[in-house]
Design an enzyme around this catalytic site. Structure first.
Site, PDB file in Angstrom:
ATOM      1  N   GLU A 160       2.136  15.727  -8.170  1.00 12.43           N
ATOM      2  CA  GLU A 160       2.691  14.798  -7.187  1.00 12.43           C
ATOM      3  C   GLU A 160       3.662  13.804  -7.820  1.00 12.43           C
ATOM      4  OE1 GLU A 160       2.450  15.111  -4.140  1.00 12.43           O
ATOM      5  OE2 GLU A 160       2.825  13.194  -3.148  1.00 12.43           O
ATOM      6  N   ASP A 161       3.300  13.289  -8.997  1.00  9.29           N
ATOM      7  CA  ASP A 161       4.030  12.132  -9.526  1.00  9.29           C
ATOM      8  C   ASP A 161       4.860  12.380 -10.779  1.00  9.29           C
ATOM      9  OD1 ASP A 161       3.001  10.603  -7.505  1.00  9.29           O
ATOM     10  OD2 ASP A 161       1.309   9.848  -8.676  1.00  9.29           O
TER      11      ASP A 161
END
Ligand code: MN
Length: 721
Positions: A76-77
Site C-alpha cells: 500500500e505505502d
C-alpha cells in the site's frame, strides 16, 4: 520499538521451530522499503509494522503471520509489489499481505451506520484466511494506541468511530475479548474523553472503599448456589468504563445512580439448574425490581440465552448476575457469530451442534490462549463464512450485499428500483461487462443507465434476488399492457372509422360501464389482447349502429354479407350471401373460412342439395377427391352495397420482444389494412403465436401484407389460415 533480535526471540520463545531467517529477512526488507517515511509522531514509519508484529507475538501466532505483520503496509505505502513479495517470501505470505492491503483500502463511512453489520460481514468474507483478519486487528490496535499523535481531530474521530463500529465487534466475534476491550476503551477515550475520565475516577473511589470486593462476592454467591448441591462456577469482574457508559446511555442513568459496576456469571450444568440457582439467589438476597429477565424461555433474536437479575448482594453491593449453562455461555461468547451461521435456525441447543459450528472458532481461541502450535490449524482453516453471499460496492463506496450468483441487474435493483429498470450495462472494477456477469466479493459495480431502457423479460432468467425478479415482472407486465392498449386503440380506430365515428377516450368512456371496465386504458388493452371484440365496444358506445349493422360481433359475418357468384357448367349463380339468406340459397361457408375477394373457392354440393364453400387449399377437400361430380368452381364477386373490406386470417409467429406487437400493428396500418380480432398465446420463451384477422380489399392486398410481415426480422413466419 522492538529490535530485530527481540522480535525473533519472542517468536522462538513460544515456537522454537519457527523460521528465524524468514522473520529476519522480512524485518530488514520492511525497514528498507519504508525507508525515511515518518509516522504522525515523527517516529520512523517502519516502527509501526514492527509493533504490529509484536502484538501478533502476544497472540503467539506463526512465523508467516508475524512476517505478514512486518510487511502489511509495504504494498500500500511503498514501492513494493505483490510480485516482489511473492518472489522473496513466497506465494502464501504475498497473498496474506495482499489480503490485509485490500482490507485497509476499505474505508468505512460511518454515515452508513445501518450497514455496520454488513461491513463486518464483508471484512470476514474478504479475509478468507483468518490470519489476514488477525493482522488487520493488530494493525488497528496499534493505530489506536498511537491515535493521539494524529493532529486532525476529525480524522481521529472517524478512525475511533470506525473502530467502535467495526473492528471491536469483530475482535469480539473472534473470541479476542481483551483486544475488543482495549479497542473499545481507546475509542471511548477519543470520542467521549470526559465521560471516561469521570467514570475512571468514580471506579477508583469505589475500589478504595473496600478491597477484594469481587473475590468476596464471588465466594458468597458460590456458597449460596452450591448449598443446593448444584455444580457451579462463578466468575466476577469489574465492568469496563465503556460498557458501563454504554449501559448508562441505554438506560439514561446518571453517574450518581451508577451502581451496576460488578458483573458476575454463574455457570451451571443445565436449564433446570439455572432456574434453581436463580431461586437460591433470590431467597438469600433482595432482588432489584424490574431487573429480572428470562432469556432462557425467550431467547434474544441473536440466539442469546441466559437469566439476568440484579440483587442487593453480599456486602450490600448491587451486583448484576447472569446465570447460564456452559453451552449458553459459549454461544454468548461467540453469540453473534452463532446468529450468522444459523440465521434460519436460531436454536443452537445441543453441544454437538455447537461443537460442529464453532469448532474452528473455539479451537482458535484455545490455541491462542494456551499457546500450542497453531500454524497447521491456521493454514488449513479458511473462514467458511457467508459462502452464500457476495459483498459489492457502488462507485461511492456503498456496500451492497447480495446472494451468491447475483448479477449486475440484481445489484442495480438493490441500489434502487429506478436504476434497475433503466440499466443498460455495467462496469465491474472499471471494465465493461455484460449485465449477466456474476458478481464476486469486493467488486465495484458501476451501473450504466438510459432513460429509454425498459426491463426485458429475458432478465428474469439471470437475476438471483426476489427484489429484482418481482420488479422485472411488474415492469414487463406493465409494458405489455401498454402495448396491448396501443394495438387495441388502433383496432378500435379503424372499426369506428368504417362507421364514420371517432374512437376518442371520451367516447370510449361510455363503454366502460356496460363492458365492466374501470379505465379506458384497461379496455384498450383487453381489446388488443383479444379478450374483448372491437364490435362489442362499438355496440356499447353506439347501440343503434350495431343493430343496424347486424349482430356484428363476429368478423366473419361481415365477410358473408358480400355477393357470391357461383359458376356451374358456365351458368353464373349470383347469391347475396349473409347469414339469413345463405340458408335460403343453400350456399354455406365452411367453418373458419376467411375468404377475401380474389381467393379461389371451391363449392361442394351437399347431399341435401345445398353448396358448401371451401378454400382451394383446404385439407377438408380431400374427403371429396373421388367425387368430382360434386365439385363446382366458385368466384367471389362483390355486390355494390357490400363493405369494401373483408377479413382474412393470418397466423404469425412473432419474437417475444418488447415492441413486437406494436411493429406488427403499424406495419398493417402502413399497408392500409385493419386489424380485427386478434388472439395470441406464448409458444415458448422466445416466440408468440399470433392469429390476426386483417380487413383487406382482396387477396392481392392481403398477400402484400403477408410478404411485408415476412420481411420483418421480428417475424419468424407469417401465413394465411
Ligand atoms: Mn498499518
Amino acid at each position: 520499538m522492538l529490535r530485530q533480535y527481540e522480535l525473533v526471540d519472542r517468536v522462538l520463545a513460544y515456537s522454537p521451530e519457527a523460521d528465524e531467517a524468514l522473520i529476519n529477512r522480512a524485518y530488514v526488507y520492511g525497514t528498507k522499503m519504508h525507508g525515511m517515511q515518518k509516522r504522525a509522531n515523527g517516529d520512523p514509519y517502519f516502527s509501526h509494522p514492527i509493533e504490529v508484529a509484536g502484538i501478533l507475538t502476544e497472540l503467539k501466532l506463526d512465523a508467516a503471520t508475524i512476517v505478514t505483520g512486518l510487511l502489511h503496509d509495504t504494498i500500500e505505502d511503498t514501492e513494493a509489489t505483490y510480485e516482489e513479495i511473492e518472489q522473496l517470501f513466497g506465494e502464501k505470505i504475498a497473498n496474506m499481505v495482499d489480503g490485509v492491503t485490500k482490507l485497509s483500502r476499505l474505508e468505512w463511512d460511518n454515515e452508513q451506520s445501518k450497514q455496520a453489520e454488513n461491513f463486518r460481514k464483508f471484512i470476514l468474507a474478504m479475509s478468507n484466511d483468518i490470519r489476514v483478519l488477525l493482522v488487520k486487528l493488530a494493525d488497528r490496535l496499534h493505530n489506536m494506541r498511537t491515535l493521539h499523535f494524529i493532529k486532525k481531530e476529525e480524522k481521529r474521530q472517524r478512525i475511533a468511530q470506525e473502530t467502535l463500529d467495526i473492528y471491536a465487534p469483530l475482535a469480539g466475534r473472534m473470541g479476542m475479548h481483551e483486544v475488543r476491550e482495549e479497542l473499545e476503551d481507546l475509542s471511548f477515550e477519543q470520542l467521549h474523553s470526559e465521560a471516561r475520565a469521570t467514570l475512571l475516577e468514580r471506579l477508583s473511589e469505589l475500589r478504595a472503599e473496600s478491597s477484594n470486593v469481587i473475590e468476596n462476592i464471588a465466594y458468597d454467591l458460590r456458597q449460596v448456589v452450591a448449598a443446593d448441591g448444584l455444580n457451579v462456577e462463578v466468575y466476577g469482574r469489574e465492568k469496563k468504563p465503556f460498557s458501563i457508559w454504554r449501559k448508562m446511555q441505554r438506560r439514561s442513568v446518571s453517574l450518581e445512580q451508577l451502581s451496576d459496576i460488578y458483573g458476575f456469571r454463574v455457570i451451571v450444568d443445565d436449564d433446570a439448574a439455572a432456574y434453581a440457582a436463580l431461586g437460591m439467589l433470590h431467597r438469600n438476597w433482595r432482588s432489584v425490581p424490574g431487573r429480572f429477565k428470562d432469556y432462557i424461555s425467550t431467547p434474544k433474536n441473536n440466539g442469546y440465552r441466559s437469566l439476568h437479575t440484579t440483587i442487593i448482594g453480599p456486602e450490600r453491593k448491587r451486583v448484576e448476575v447472569q446465570i447460564r449453562t456452559r453451552i449458553m455461555h459459549e454461544v454468548a461468547e461467540y453469540g453473534v457469530a452463532a446468529h450468522w451461521f444459523y440465521k434460519e435456525n436460531n436454536d443452537v441447543q445441543t453441544s454437538d451442534e455447537f461443537g460442529n459450528t464453532f469448532r474452528w472458532l473455539s479451537q482458535l481461541v484455545e490455541l491462542l490462549e494456551h499457546g500450542g502450535t497453531p500454524e497447521e490449524f491456521l493454514e488449513h482453516t479458511k473462514l467458511q463464512l457467508f459462502t452464500d453471499q457476495v459483498f459489492c460496492f457502488t462507485p461511492k463506496g456503498r456496500l451492497i450485499s447480495l446472494p451468491r450468483g447475483a448479477t449486475s441487474i440484481d445489484f442495480a435493483y438493490a441500489v434502487h428500483t429506478d436504476i434497475g429498470d433503466h440499466c443498460v450495462g455495467s462496469k465491474i472494477n472499471g471494465q465493461h461487462m455484460p449485465l449477466r456477469s456474476e458478481l464476486k466479493n469486493g467488486d465495484e459495480v458501476d451501473i450504466i443507465t438510459s432513460e429509454a431502457q425498459q426491463p426485458l423479460a429475458a432478465w428474469d432468467g439471470i437475476v438471483a434476488t426476489g427484489k429484482a425478479r418481482s420488479a422485472i415482472r411488474r415492469a414487463v407486465r406493465h409494458a405489455q399492457q401498454e402495448e396491448f392498449a396501443r394495438v387495441g386503440k388502433q383496432m378500435l380506430k379503424s372499426l369506428f372509422e368504417q362507421f364514420k365515428k371517432r374512437a376518442g377516450p371520451k367516447v370510449l368512456e361510455r363503454a366502460l360501464g356496460p363492458l365492466h371496465h374501470k379505465t379506458v386504458e384497461e379496455l384498450l388493452a383487453d381489446v388488443g389482447q383479444g379478450n374483448l371484440a372491437p364490435h362489442d365496444v362499438l355496440g356499447a358506445v353506439f347501440p343503434k349502429l350495431v343493430t343496424h349493422a347486424g349482430s356484428g360481433d363476429d368478423v366473419s359475418a361481415r365477410n358473408q354479407s358480400g355477393h357470391v357468384t357461383v359458376n356451374k357448367g358456365g351458368h353464373a349463380l349470383v347469391a347475396l350471401v349473409n347469414k339469413a339468406q345463405m340458408a335460403a340459397q343453400s350456399i354455406e361457408f365452411s367453418e373458419n373460412l376467411f375468404a377475401v375477394p380474389g381467393d379461389r373457392l371451391v363449392g361442394i354440393v351437399q347431399p341435401g342439395g345445398g353448396v358448401m364453400l371451401y378454400a382451394i387449399e383446404s385439407t377438408e377437400l380431400e374427403k371429396f377427391s373421388d367425387d368430382s361430380a360434386r365439385w363446382i368452381d366458385v368466384v367471389w364477386d362483390i355486390a355494390p352495397d357490400a363493405p369494401s373490406l373483408f377479413a382474412g386470417r393470418v397466423q404469425v409467429t412473432l419474437a417475444n420482444q418488447m415492441g413486437a406487437l406494436g411493429a406488427i400493428a403499424s406495419l398493417v396500418a402502413d399497408y392500409e389494412g385493419n386489424i380485427g380480432n386478434m388472439t395470441m398465446h406464448q409458444r415458448d420463451a422466445d416466440f408468440y403465436d399470433l392469429q390476426i384477422e386483417i380487413d383487406v380489399r382482396d387477396s392481392k392486398h392481403l398477400n402484400r401484407i403477408l410478404s411485408a410481415l415476412n420481411g420483418l426480422s421480428l417475424v419468424n413466419q407469417a401465413y394465411r389460415i
